[in-house]
Scaffold this motif. Sequence first.
Motif, PDB file in Angstrom:
ATOM      1  N   SER A   1     -58.963 -10.069  89.548  1.00 50.05           N
ATOM      2  CA  SER A   1     -59.184  -8.637  89.756  1.00 50.05           C
ATOM      3  C   SER A   1     -59.541  -7.944  88.440  1.00 50.05           C
ATOM      4  O   SER A   1     -59.274  -8.445  87.355  1.00 50.05           O
ATOM      5  N   TRP A   2     -60.105  -6.760  88.595  1.00 49.15           N
ATOM      6  CA  TRP A   2     -60.426  -5.936  87.434  1.00 49.15           C
ATOM      7  C   TRP A   2     -59.134  -5.539  86.710  1.00 49.15           C
ATOM      8  O   TRP A   2     -59.100  -5.481  85.484  1.00 49.15           O
TER       9      TRP A   2
ATOM     10  N   ILE B   1     -58.251  -8.133  84.343  1.00 50.81           N
ATOM     11  CA  ILE B   1     -59.179  -8.148  83.214  1.00 50.81           C
ATOM     12  C   ILE B   1     -58.792  -7.081  82.192  1.00 50.81           C
ATOM     13  O   ILE B   1     -58.701  -7.363  81.004  1.00 50.81           O
TER      14      ILE B   1
END
Length: 98
Positions: free
Chosen positions: A69-70, A73
């Motif tokens: 997922s972002w 990140i």
Amino acid sequence: MARADFGGDAVTVPHFAESGSPLAAMGRFVRPLLEEGRSLVLAGSPRDLRFLRSRIARRLKLDLFDVESWAEIISLPPGASASITMPSMPVSSTNASY
């Protein structure tokens, strides 16, 4: 060439594939950024990641963590590296390149 903005410092990202040694070219570009505390995220299709992930990790002597997922990140610690599998985009007459 693509451009990347690193907190107001825009830089031109080389087309590594056009180099005689793409992994070496990527290493020369990425290493200083990792040393500055930037993170590296390798994003691609499952096929791309199977082909590139181990080669890049070995060349840059780093561990590429799998993220999904972002949120994962953006929570990477400084200098960390990760890979994320991107969803496939169906080919249709509206987005196909000929």
